[in-house]
Design an enzyme around this catalytic site. Structure first.
Site, mmCIF file in Angstrom:
data_model
loop_
_atom_site.group_PDB
_atom_site.id
_atom_site.type_symbol
_atom_site.label_atom_id
_atom_site.label_comp_id
_atom_site.label_asym_id
_atom_site.label_seq_id
_atom_site.Cartn_x
_atom_site.Cartn_y
_atom_site.Cartn_z
ATOM 1 N N CYS A 299 0.800 -1.229 0.000
ATOM 2 C CA CYS A 299 0.000 0.000 0.000
ATOM 3 C C CYS A 299 0.832 1.278 0.000
ATOM 4 O O CYS A 299 0.280 2.375 0.048
ATOM 5 C CB CYS A 299 -0.964 -0.031 1.167
ATOM 6 S SG CYS A 299 -1.982 -1.515 1.106
ATOM 7 N N HIS B 273 -2.101 8.316 6.170
ATOM 8 C CA HIS B 273 -2.464 7.039 5.558
ATOM 9 C C HIS B 273 -3.912 6.720 5.970
ATOM 10 O O HIS B 273 -4.716 6.322 5.145
ATOM 11 C CB HIS B 273 -1.480 5.964 6.032
ATOM 12 C CG HIS B 273 -1.603 4.656 5.331
ATOM 13 N ND1 HIS B 273 -1.529 4.537 3.965
ATOM 14 C CD2 HIS B 273 -1.795 3.392 5.800
ATOM 15 C CE1 HIS B 273 -1.674 3.254 3.628
ATOM 16 N NE2 HIS B 273 -1.833 2.549 4.730
ATOM 17 N N HIS C 278 -9.606 2.862 0.138
ATOM 18 C CA HIS C 278 -8.184 2.532 0.164
ATOM 19 C C HIS C 278 -7.829 1.937 -1.198
ATOM 20 O O HIS C 278 -8.230 0.828 -1.520
ATOM 21 C CB HIS C 278 -7.876 1.551 1.290
ATOM 22 C CG HIS C 278 -6.403 1.332 1.502
ATOM 23 N ND1 HIS C 278 -5.453 1.820 0.631
ATOM 24 C CD2 HIS C 278 -5.725 0.680 2.477
ATOM 25 C CE1 HIS C 278 -4.252 1.470 1.066
ATOM 26 N NE2 HIS C 278 -4.386 0.783 2.183
#
Lengths: 97, 710
Positions: free
Chosen positions: B160, B293, B330
């Site tokens: 990620c 994040h 996400h």
């Protein structure tokens, strides 16, 4: 109210614990361990086996698949995963028949 | 000696997201507080804990040539659309001199997964076409073909944080003067594999995700692509283009903690935040905004808040923090780039975007939020952070276009090779012994060399990377906390992805394996090895088909040159993979039909900034080599290593190395994808074994010159 665990033959219950131990060794890739090395009442998580919450998820999935049961999730699952003996009791309770 | 580091300007951003098919539209709707999260439409959501996703709607795909329509994955299409959006914004008409850096995790998995999960003999329609779009590196190939770009290029994966690391690599190229214009970003299409995997991990929120909220219950997945046009200050000035923001600071490192769990203390993340600020010449007092994040999992948000508190101290109460994932979802490999794009526009427009879904801030986190809609805010400097499976984190520091920066210097020492190793069919060769032909060793698994309790679920590639890296690290004198790992692979772990997908598609999503899922991401081998060995430098994966090892070395050298680590292990591991053999054999020149089953192979090079007795200097390296750039050989005893294909031969013939003896590497039965890495290792070993004083390895677009004691 809580349903009490159905009374099963003791030998059958021993077999169930034994298959759960083998399932733990295989599914969690415990290559340096045999099923016999796992004690019935020893804590599964946070103890000597070095297992974590990722292992708990994997074990829950594998137990559901193998024994055709649906286990509780999240915090509610904690008591069932305390030890092999606890898991065997939960599986026996949930198993159809 | 020190050289001036070029400053990095952002001159355009491009986005394809659930909120729109352009950066402008996405930012406008993000600031208005709109959400892109809705019911999952891409595939059946039955029997899943969550049925929500932030999916991309319709977008212009007229750039896809009609004849190739079957071969473009959704990730490819979103990447090119976002790249074109960025080029338009930056006013770049001729893209032929651009360099490209692309991050991602799924590549063409969405199109390939039904083919991969099919039983042999019942392949679905267009199976071959769908597989051709499968490797992670195809998006880069599509960008190269569409834009005509032909300078530096790399495809990387760190789960990620992939998109952020593509930007970081681009910044390293520009700061060192290696490139002047780089289009960098990330792309990731939603697919069954990632959705089922996150679902199995129990981290998908049953309701739209709520970053930083007291009642947060996990993340919502999304998809998208984002690219930033990055240029040297000189390039931006020469074009007379407006600078949106400066990318003044960056840092990458690993937690070496756990494959999925963030380090609870937030220490590594705090170290990375601090290093990015330091690189930018900033102090916490200069920072006005953080795009976190912020995945909305209980663990991530808590660890991230702790990291911000350590790194920013008392200033944190003043600094606005938001997460874009409450509205964009996400987006995994795209997230770092997408959120960097949002951060750049926030700095440029003076608007701090909100955290969608946030209603009741978790008081434990101690953050200063933006709730509802965007808040006007003069942002002098902003941070964007990304973290991922395997624990590789990246922080980017952007500053307002009006901010002056004092000169940043960088070291100008030739990197050194301390040690090399090759792994082939059970046998390990190190240093001078690598020069001899690879021969099969004892039967057995690479896992036999590792501690069983610490290498659970390692696949063959993870075991090879761990064992091979530990072999070259025996020669490392410094602390492993300053060591990174860049591991290439052409296809990743196909066999295990297939096993995972078969369970999902044949038995149902409930039987997706949570523990196997984090091992399917292309960076799993690097992540596993990094955690096993305790490496806390940059830990990444690279994909560039049969030159993945060369790409890994080129990226490692760029990171080393930039000071992101003291030492880095670079290499590639190509495991024996029956699915790759079976499915891709008809598409490849070599395979079972061309001389028996191939073996498995891996090669590793330890590069470092410190000199030591008997080491080898890397005096030249390029991933976009031109004949005239290759420095002439300086030692009388020189050798050229090369696969001697047409492209390499052409490069050599026009260079000062045309009269030097050429050798093809000894790579009989080494998988073709791993052969380049063996070639590089052997070219170094020819010096270590005393056969030559200077060697050149050339393959396709890569060239490396190694020299004794330079």
């Amino acid at each position: 109210m809580l349903r009490s665990a159905p009374v099963r033959h003791p030998v059958e219950h021993e077999d169930l614990k034994r298959s759960i131990k083998q399932l733990i060794v295989d599914e969690l890739d415990l290559r340096d361990l045999g099923a016999d090395d796992i004690e019935d009442d020893a804590p599964l998580f946070g103890g000597g086996l070095g297992l974590d919450s990722l292992d708990a998820l994997q074990l829950a999935m594998a137990v559901e698949e193998r024994f055709g049961v649906r286990l509780p999730e999240g915090e509610a699952a904690r008591p069932a995963f305390a030890s092999v003996a606890a898991l065997a009791r939960e599986v026996a309770r949930m198993r159809p028949g | 000696m020190a050289l001036r580091a070029e400053r990095v300007a952002v001159t355009g951003v491009g986005v394809v997201s659930a909120l729109g098919a352009s950066a402008e539209r996405t930012f406008e709707r993000l600031c208005a507080g709109e959400s892109g999260i809705a019911a999952l439409g891409a595939f059946d959501g039955t029997d899943r804990r969550s049925t929500l996703a932030a999916e991309v709607g319709s977008f212009d795909q007229s750039f896809v040539p009609r004849a190739e329509a079957d071969r473009w994955s959704r990730s490819d299409r979103m990447a090119v659309a976002a790249a074109l959006d960025a080029l338009r914004a930056a006013g770049i008409a001729d893209a032929s001199r651009l360099s490209l850096a692309v991050g991602g995790t799924t590549g063409g998995m969405r199109e390939a997964e039904e083919v991969l999960a099919a039983e042999p003999g019942c392949l679905p329609a267009r199976a071959v076409e769908r597989l051709l779009a499968y490797p992670l590196s195809t998006s880069l190939d599509r960008l190269t073909a569409t834009l005509g770009a032909r300078a530096h290029a790399a495809t990387l994966c760190s789960a990620c944080s992939s998109g952020a690391n593509a930007l970081l690599l681009a910044a390293c190229w520009i700061a060192s003067g290696r490139a002047s214009q780089v289009l960098a970003g990330g792309t990731d299409a939603l697919c069954r594999l990632t959705f089922s995997g996150f679902d199995a991990l129990g981290v998908l929120s049953p309701e739209p995700c709520r970053p930083f909220d007291l009642s947060r219950k996990g993340l919502t997945l999304g998809e998208g692509a984002a690219f930033l046009m990055l240029e040297s200050e000189a390039s931006a000035r020469a074009r007379g283009v407006r600078v949106l923001a400066w990318l003044d600071g960056w840092s990458v490192g690993a937690e070496a903690h756990h494959i999925t769990h963030p380090e609870p203390s937030g220490e590594t993340a705090a170290r990375l935040l601090g290093r990015a600020l330091q690189r930018a010449g900033l102090a916490p007092v200069d920072v006005d905004y953080v795009n976190a994040h912020g995945t909305a999992t209980v663990q991530n948000d808590a660890a991230e808040a702790r990291a911000l508190a350590i790194a920013l101290g008392a200033e944190l109460t003043r600094i606005r923090v938001s997460s874009s994932k409450g509205q964009l979802g996400h987006t995994l490999g795209a997230a770092g780039a997408l959120e960097a794009a949002v951060t750049v526009l926030a700095v440029d427009r003076g608007l701090a975007p909100p955290t969608g879904g946030l209603v009741t801030p978790d008081p434990e986190l101690g953050l200063s939020h933006v709730v509802g809609t965007a808040e006007p805010l003069a942002i002098r400097a902003a941070l964007s952070s990304s973290f991922g499976f395997g624990g590789t984190g990246t922080v980017l520091a952007f500053t307002h276009s009006g901010r002056e920066r004092s000169e940043v210097e960088r070291a100008a020492r030739a990197p050194r090779v301390r040690s090399v190793a090759t792994l082939f069919e059970g046998s390990l060769a190190t240093d001078a012994a690598v020069a001899s032909a690879a021969s099969p060793g004892a039967r057995g698994s690479w896992l036999d060399h590792l501690e069983a309790s610490r290498s659970r679920r390692f696949d063959s590639a993870s075991a090879m990377v761990t064992f091979g890296a530990s072999a070259v690290l025996r020669r490392c004198e410094g602390a492993l906390s300053d060591v990174g790992l860049v591991a290439g692979s052409a296809y990743g772990n196909v066999e295990r992805s297939v096993a995972f997908l078969r369970r999902v598609l044949q038995r149902g999503p409930r039987f997706a394996s949570p523990a196997d899922f984090p091992h399917l991401v292309p960076s799993a081998a690097a992540g596993n090895a990094g955690i096993y060995l305790g490496l806390r430098g940059p830990v990444l994966a690279l994909a560039d088909a049969s030159t993945s090892a060369e790409s890994a070395l080129a990226v490692a050298l760029a990171l080393l040159d930039d000071g992101q680590a003291e030492s880095i292990v670079a290499g590639s591991a190509e495991p024996r993979d029956e699915v790759v053999e079976r499915l891709l054999a008809p598409l490849k020149r070599t395979g079972p039909a061309a001389g028996g089953a191939r073996g498995e192979g891996a090669s590793f090079v330890l590069v470092t900034r410190e000199r030591s007795a008997g080491d080898v200097a890397v005096t030249f390296w390029s991933d976009a080599a031109r004949s005239e750039e290759l420095p002439a050989p300086t030692a009388p005893r020189a050798l050229v290593g090369s696969p001697l294909d047409d492209a390499s031969s052409e490069l050599l013939e026009a260079s000062a190395w045309r009269r030097v003896e050429r050798r093809a590497p000894s790579v009989a039965r080494v998988p073709p994808e791993a052969a380049g890495g063996f070639g590089v290792a052997q070219a170094i070993a020819w010096i270590l074994s005393g056969e030559a004083d200077e060697t050149l390895w050339v393959s396709r677009r890569y060239a490396f010159v190694f020299s004794r004691g330079a």
